[in-house]
Write a protein that holds these residues in place. Structure first.
Motif, PDB file in Angstrom:
ATOM      1  N   SER A  45      54.964 -44.070  -3.263  1.00  0.00           N
ATOM      2  CA  SER A  45      55.232 -45.504  -3.169  1.00  0.00           C
ATOM      3  C   SER A  45      54.913 -45.996  -1.762  1.00  0.00           C
ATOM      4  O   SER A  45      55.274 -45.376  -0.776  1.00  0.00           O
ATOM      5  CB  SER A  45      56.704 -45.796  -3.502  1.00  0.00           C
ATOM      6  N   ALA A  46      54.220 -47.129  -1.702  1.00  0.00           N
ATOM      7  CA  ALA A  46      53.898 -47.766  -0.427  1.00  0.00           C
ATOM      8  C   ALA A  46      54.237 -49.249  -0.536  1.00  0.00           C
ATOM      9  O   ALA A  46      54.410 -49.790  -1.638  1.00  0.00           O
ATOM     10  CB  ALA A  46      52.421 -47.580  -0.083  1.00  0.00           C
ATOM     11  N   SER A  47      54.321 -49.929   0.586  1.00  0.00           N
ATOM     12  CA  SER A  47      54.585 -51.362   0.586  1.00  0.00           C
ATOM     13  C   SER A  47      53.446 -52.097  -0.121  1.00  0.00           C
ATOM     14  O   SER A  47      52.285 -51.667  -0.080  1.00  0.00           O
ATOM     15  CB  SER A  47      54.711 -51.884   2.019  1.00  0.00           C
ATOM     16  N   ASP A  48      53.780 -53.208  -0.750  1.00  0.00           N
ATOM     17  CA  ASP A  48      52.779 -53.975  -1.489  1.00  0.00           C
ATOM     18  C   ASP A  48      51.625 -54.426  -0.607  1.00  0.00           C
ATOM     19  O   ASP A  48      50.523 -54.690  -1.099  1.00  0.00           O
ATOM     20  CB  ASP A  48      53.428 -55.211  -2.132  1.00  0.00           C
ATOM     21  N   GLU A  49      51.850 -54.526   0.693  1.00  0.00           N
ATOM     22  CA  GLU A  49      50.814 -55.009   1.610  1.00  0.00           C
ATOM     23  C   GLU A  49      49.593 -54.100   1.628  1.00  0.00           C
ATOM     24  O   GLU A  49      48.500 -54.511   2.042  1.00  0.00           O
ATOM     25  CB  GLU A  49      51.371 -55.132   3.027  1.00  0.00           C
TER      26      GLU A  49
END
Length: 293
Positions: free
Chosen positions: A36-40
């Protein structure tokens, strides 16, 4: 029937968040990690997205890799990467995603929902492990502080010293007692009663309470399979609604793991961080020698 099968080597990326599905994947063997990573970072190069991601779950054995995208056809919201060599079959996704399955093969639509629910249960077990890890790390950190304050009063950073002083004062006021000699066993003693602590997770990662819609979905899936299939035949949008509800719960569980892991990292940094940590005190500031004296 699968339209293709592929063996992924350890380290290979199966799909990345922000990408659109090219099929429905079934893991046949091996282990994958959910990242999981930030939406950015959505839409950036795969290597960038993966490098900015944290592990929030594992998938092993035979498992349908569903629940990662809205309607089964929207952009992925998490990434999957092979931890070991893995065999994966790919199945075509009909037009309309999960609703398309309900139109053409309602039995398969129900099977997909069951797999997503199993994925949620698997992540529930990971949440329990991460929660226990958070509590253990917090406990060790506090016990390090107690040992420090009981055996020495200098050299640690101002932040660590101040925290140790507060904990030591509370510990003594609550009748806490120290062993005649300290050893590693003291680090894993649960002194929370003498510290007025319960080592609860911060509110930001408290358990997702669920919704009435979640209850409805689970109760519906517990009905006789033929009854549910008949319901899907009469109203395919019902399968779509149930899938999206389960998918949201799945993502909420994965996001919770990510938040817990970040709190764990913060606590671990207090013990093992490069600066302003107990490790830096013991090694760089001569704490071990001081304790030996």
């Amino acid at each position: 029937m699968a339209d293709s099968a592929q063996t992924f080597k350890a380290g290979d990326v199966i799909f990345v968040q922000g990408e659109n599905p090219s099929g429905l994947y079934m893991l046949q063997s091996g282990t994958l990690e959910i990242l999981s990573a930030s939406d950015e970072y959505d839409g950036l190069d795969r290597s960038i997205v993966v490098s900015k991601s944290v592990r929030v779950g594992l998938v092993s054995g035979k498992a349908l890799l569903a629940g990662f995208s809205p309607h089964l056809s929207g952009a992925y919201r998490k990434s999957l990467k092979a931890v070991t060599d893995a065999a994966i079959a790919r199945y075509p996704i009909p037009r309309g995603g999960i609703q398309g399955f309900a139109d053409s093969d309602p039995g398969q639509a129900l099977n997909i929902l069951k797999h997503v629910n199993n994925n949620i249960k698997t992540i529930g077990g990971i949440i329990a492990k991460y929660t226990k890890l958070y509590q253990t790390v917090c406990m060790i950190s506090d016990n390090m502080a107690l040992m420090y304050r009981e055996m020495s009063e200098t050299n640690a950073s101002e932040r660590l010293h101040r925290n140790a002083d507060d904990l030591h004062r509370k510990f003594k006021s609550k009748g806490g007692s120290f062993p005649a000699e300290f050893d590693a066993r003291f680090l894993i003693v649960d002194n929370s009663p003498s510290l007025d602590k319960k080592y609860l997770l911060p509110e930001a990662v408290q358990e997702h309470p669920g919704t009435k819609n979640d209850d409805f979905i689970l109760k519906t899936m517990q009905l006789d399979q033929n009854v549910v299939i008949s319901m899907f035949k009469s109203d395919p949008t019902m399968a779509s609604s149930m899938y999206d509800g389960l998918s949201e719960s799945f993502m909420a569980c994965l996001d919770r793991v990510e938040r817990i892991s970040r709190f764990v990292d913060n606590e671990v940094a207090i013990i093992f961080g490069d600066d302003d940590s107990w490790a830096s005190y013991l090694i760089d500031r001569g704490g071990i020698s001081e304790w030996e004296r």
